[in-house]
Design an enzyme around this catalytic site. Structure first.
Site, short mmCIF file in Angstrom:
data_model
loop_
_atom_site.label_atom_id
_atom_site.label_comp_id
_atom_site.label_asym_id
_atom_site.label_seq_id
_atom_site.Cartn_x
_atom_site.Cartn_y
_atom_site.Cartn_z
N ARG A 61 -0.30 4.04 0.31
CA ARG A 61 -0.75 5.08 1.28
C ARG A 61 -0.06 4.53 2.83
O ARG A 61 0.55 5.61 3.35
CB ARG A 61 -2.20 4.72 1.69
CG ARG A 61 -2.92 5.65 2.74
CD ARG A 61 -4.55 5.20 3.01
NE ARG A 61 -4.62 3.87 3.19
CZ ARG A 61 -4.61 3.19 4.50
NH1 ARG A 61 -3.97 3.75 5.40
NH2 ARG A 61 -4.74 1.75 4.54
N CYS B 222 -5.24 2.69 -6.62
CA CYS B 222 -4.39 2.11 -5.75
C CYS B 222 -3.01 2.43 -5.91
O CYS B 222 -2.12 2.14 -5.16
CB CYS B 222 -4.55 0.45 -6.06
SG CYS B 222 -4.01 0.01 -7.75
N ARG C 280 3.19 -8.51 -0.77
CA ARG C 280 2.12 -8.83 -1.50
C ARG C 280 1.63 -10.09 -1.04
O ARG C 280 2.10 -10.82 -0.43
CB ARG C 280 2.16 -8.56 -2.98
CG ARG C 280 2.72 -7.41 -3.49
CD ARG C 280 2.31 -7.37 -4.93
NE ARG C 280 2.78 -5.86 -5.65
CZ ARG C 280 3.67 -5.58 -6.12
NH1 ARG C 280 4.69 -6.45 -5.97
NH2 ARG C 280 3.89 -4.54 -6.35
N GLN D 221 -3.15 -14.44 5.03
CA GLN D 221 -2.25 -15.63 5.61
C GLN D 221 -0.97 -15.57 4.85
O GLN D 221 0.10 -15.83 5.71
CB GLN D 221 -3.12 -17.07 5.10
CG GLN D 221 -4.29 -17.09 5.76
CD GLN D 221 -5.63 -16.41 5.28
OE1 GLN D 221 -5.48 -15.71 4.30
NE2 GLN D 221 -6.63 -16.86 5.68
N THR D 222 -0.76 -15.41 3.59
CA THR D 222 0.53 -15.17 3.11
C THR D 222 1.51 -14.18 3.96
O THR D 222 2.71 -14.34 4.04
CB THR D 222 0.45 -14.87 1.58
OG1 THR D 222 -0.19 -15.87 0.91
CG2 THR D 222 1.78 -14.72 0.89
N ARG D 223 1.12 -13.00 4.02
CA ARG D 223 1.77 -12.07 4.62
C ARG D 223 1.95 -12.40 6.16
O ARG D 223 2.99 -11.81 6.66
CB ARG D 223 0.85 -10.58 4.50
CG ARG D 223 1.00 -9.99 3.15
CD ARG D 223 0.20 -8.66 2.96
NE ARG D 223 -1.25 -8.76 2.44
CZ ARG D 223 -2.23 -7.98 2.31
NH1 ARG D 223 -1.44 -6.59 2.66
NH2 ARG D 223 -3.33 -8.11 2.21
N SER E 247 0.83 -1.28 0.02
CA SER E 247 0.02 -0.02 -0.06
C SER E 247 0.90 1.04 0.14
O SER E 247 1.61 1.56 1.14
CB SER E 247 -0.90 -0.04 1.18
OG SER E 247 -1.55 1.33 1.35
N ASN F 113 -2.17 -12.74 0.09
CA ASN F 113 -3.51 -12.59 1.00
C ASN F 113 -2.87 -12.51 2.15
O ASN F 113 -1.71 -12.54 2.75
CB ASN F 113 -4.34 -13.83 0.61
CG ASN F 113 -3.74 -14.93 0.97
OD1 ASN F 113 -2.83 -15.03 1.71
ND2 ASN F 113 -4.00 -16.12 0.48
#
Length: 238
Positions: free
Chosen positions: A53, A164, A71, A75-77, A51, A73
């Site tokens: 932001r 984005c 990057r 769970q991945t992060r 992000s 989802n």
């Protein structure tokens, strides 16, 4: 059914957002395996986020941080944090709540320092305008409060031609019939920030968001937006 913060401000002809669900927690959550809060991060800590932001807001407070792209989802992060690849990251509290993972958040970040993405925490339903039966069925799900808040925030976003790839933040809340709005756009390093606040009646939500966004565009000038676009492109494609 969409996360409203991911929806474009212009929709294809014949489609519309017809139901706005009650807003979840709009705040960002601080995630870390080793640190209890954002303020505890050591100098030079590695923070992962995709992000722009959140990157800009974090660097505004802590220019010493190393911000790297993370990057995937939720769970991945979280797994990459557990593997020690990053010292911390940020996730939307709304997403954690909906996934039953709220207990993994170390800190819910202040709206003063980490103003959320426009319409963060709001789920919307998109439908064909001609499908009157579906629109009627969806009416019990609709939250007028969510709609007014998101309308102001999305109008602010649209006025700034946001996407984005633009570090834009906005948040609205209702007190009775009065809507309180705050929005901002930041340079990627966090050194430059344009911040606007205002209040209005519910029926004027979109007008307020749009006018405040337009005032920032005028003050910042096209040079700021052109430079921001180049910087953002370099980060996103790195």
């Amino acid at each position: 059914v969409h996360s409203c913060k991911d929806m474009p401000t212009k929709l294809p002809a014949g489609l519309a957002l017809v139901a706005w669900l009650k807003r979840e927690d709009p705040r960002d959550a601080f995630m870390s395996e080793n640190y209890a809060c954002f303020e505890d991060l050591p100098e030079g800590a590695r923070v992962g986020t995709a992000s722009l932001r959140r990157r800009a807001q974090a660097l505004r407070l802590r220019p010493d941080l190393q911000i790297e792209t993370l990057r995937g989802n939720v769970q991945t992060r979280m797994q990459k944090l557990a593997d020690g690849l990053f010292d911390a990251t940020f996730l939307a509290a709304a997403g954690l709540n909906r996934l039953g993972l709220a207990s993994h958040a170390k800190q819910l970040l202040s709206l003063d320092d980490f103003l959320p993405a426009p319409a963060q925490g709001v789920v919307v339903v998109e439908a064909p305008l001609g499908n009157s039966r579906m629109i009627e069925l969806l009416k019990p799900l609709h939250s007028a409060e969510s709609f007014a808040a998101a309308e102001a925030e999305r109008a602010f976003l649209a006025a700034l031609d946001g996407s984005c790839r633009t570090p834009i933040a906005a948040y609205s809340r209702l007190e009775g019939d009065v809507l309180h709005f705050r929005g901002q756009i930041l340079g990627l390093s966090g050194e430059r920030v344009y911040d606007r606040s205002g209040t209005c009646g519910i029926s004027e939500a979109a007008q307020l968001g749009r006018s405040l966004g337009e005032s920032i565009r005028t003050e910042a000038g096209q040079g700021f937006f052109d430079a921001l676009a180049r910087e953002a492109e370099a980060v996103v494609t790195a």
